[in-house]
Design a protein around this motif. Structure first.
Motif, short mmCIF file in Angstrom:
data_model
loop_
_atom_site.label_atom_id
_atom_site.label_comp_id
_atom_site.label_asym_id
_atom_site.label_seq_id
_atom_site.Cartn_x
_atom_site.Cartn_y
_atom_site.Cartn_z
N MET A 112 0.83 -1.19 0.00
CA MET A 112 0.00 0.00 0.00
C MET A 112 0.87 1.24 0.00
O MET A 112 1.95 1.25 0.58
N ALA A 113 0.36 2.27 -0.66
CA ALA A 113 1.09 3.53 -0.71
C ALA A 113 0.10 4.68 -0.60
O ALA A 113 -0.98 4.63 -1.19
N LYS A 114 0.47 5.68 0.17
CA LYS A 114 -0.33 6.90 0.25
C LYS A 114 0.13 7.83 -0.86
O LYS A 114 1.32 8.00 -1.10
N ILE A 115 -0.86 8.42 -1.53
CA ILE A 115 -0.58 9.35 -2.61
C ILE A 115 -1.34 10.63 -2.33
O ILE A 115 -2.53 10.60 -1.98
N THR A 116 -0.66 11.75 -2.46
CA THR A 116 -1.28 13.05 -2.26
C THR A 116 -1.46 13.71 -3.62
O THR A 116 -0.51 13.87 -4.38
N PHE A 117 -2.70 14.06 -3.92
CA PHE A 117 -3.06 14.77 -5.13
C PHE A 117 -3.35 16.21 -4.72
O PHE A 117 -4.17 16.44 -3.82
N ILE A 118 -2.70 17.16 -5.37
CA ILE A 118 -2.91 18.57 -5.02
C ILE A 118 -3.51 19.29 -6.22
O ILE A 118 -2.90 19.37 -7.29
N GLU A 119 -4.73 19.78 -6.01
CA GLU A 119 -5.40 20.53 -7.07
C GLU A 119 -4.68 21.86 -7.31
O GLU A 119 -3.93 22.33 -6.45
N ALA A 120 -4.96 22.48 -8.44
CA ALA A 120 -4.32 23.76 -8.79
C ALA A 120 -4.59 24.84 -7.75
O ALA A 120 -3.75 25.72 -7.54
N ASP A 121 -5.71 24.74 -7.03
CA ASP A 121 -6.03 25.74 -6.01
C ASP A 121 -5.42 25.41 -4.64
O ASP A 121 -5.63 26.11 -3.67
N GLY A 122 -4.65 24.31 -4.59
CA GLY A 122 -3.98 23.93 -3.35
C GLY A 122 -4.71 22.90 -2.51
O GLY A 122 -4.17 22.40 -1.52
N THR A 123 -5.94 22.54 -2.89
CA THR A 123 -6.70 21.54 -2.14
C THR A 123 -6.01 20.18 -2.25
O THR A 123 -5.66 19.73 -3.35
N GLU A 124 -5.78 19.53 -1.11
CA GLU A 124 -5.10 18.24 -1.06
C GLU A 124 -6.09 17.09 -0.89
O GLU A 124 -7.06 17.21 -0.14
N HIS A 125 -5.79 16.00 -1.55
CA HIS A 125 -6.55 14.75 -1.41
C HIS A 125 -5.52 13.66 -1.17
O HIS A 125 -4.65 13.44 -2.01
N ILE A 126 -5.60 12.99 -0.04
CA ILE A 126 -4.65 11.93 0.30
C ILE A 126 -5.41 10.61 0.32
O ILE A 126 -6.40 10.46 1.04
N HIS A 127 -4.93 9.66 -0.50
CA HIS A 127 -5.60 8.37 -0.62
C HIS A 127 -4.56 7.26 -0.68
O HIS A 127 -3.42 7.49 -1.10
N GLU A 128 -4.98 6.06 -0.32
CA GLU A 128 -4.09 4.91 -0.38
C GLU A 128 -4.42 4.06 -1.59
O GLU A 128 -5.58 3.92 -1.98
#
Length: 106
Positions: free
Chosen positions: A1-17
């Motif tokens: 498993m790996a955690k991945i952080t997706f950062i939208e252009a406006d800076g909003t972060e989404h962290i998912h495994e």
């Protein structure tokens, strides 16, 4: 498993495994990350899963292969660190990966 952080252009972060063997795109789609449209479903036939890989992670995720580079020609605001998230496999080695999303997919 790996955690991945997706950062939208406006800076909003989404962290998912993600589970090993999945792609970064699948993690995004399974968790409804805004900005990852994945219109081709991961077949490397569009550029709607375009991301920017942070410098610290570029060696670990590797370089784009020729087919991916061809598809990136259709992406919006391609940069040196551009990748299609459908071509990045989830592994233990990329646990903590951070990718930025472009303003738009095209």
């Amino acid at each position: 498993m790996a955690k991945i952080t997706f950062i939208e252009a406006d800076g909003t972060e989404h962290i998912h495994e993600g589970t090993n063997g999945m792609t970064v795109m699948q993690v995004a789609v399974n968790n409804s990350v805004p900005g990852i449209d994945a219109e081709c479903g991961g077949a490397c036939a569009c550029a709607t899963c375009h991301v920017y890989v942070r410098e610290a992670w570029r060696k670990k995720v590797g370089k784009a292969e020729e087919m991916e580079e061809d598809m990136l020609d259709f992406a919006f605001e391609v940069q040196e660190n551009s990748r299609l998230s459908c071509q990045i496999k989830v592994t233990d080695e990329i646990d903590g990966l951070v990718v930025d999303l472009p303003d738009q997919q095209f």
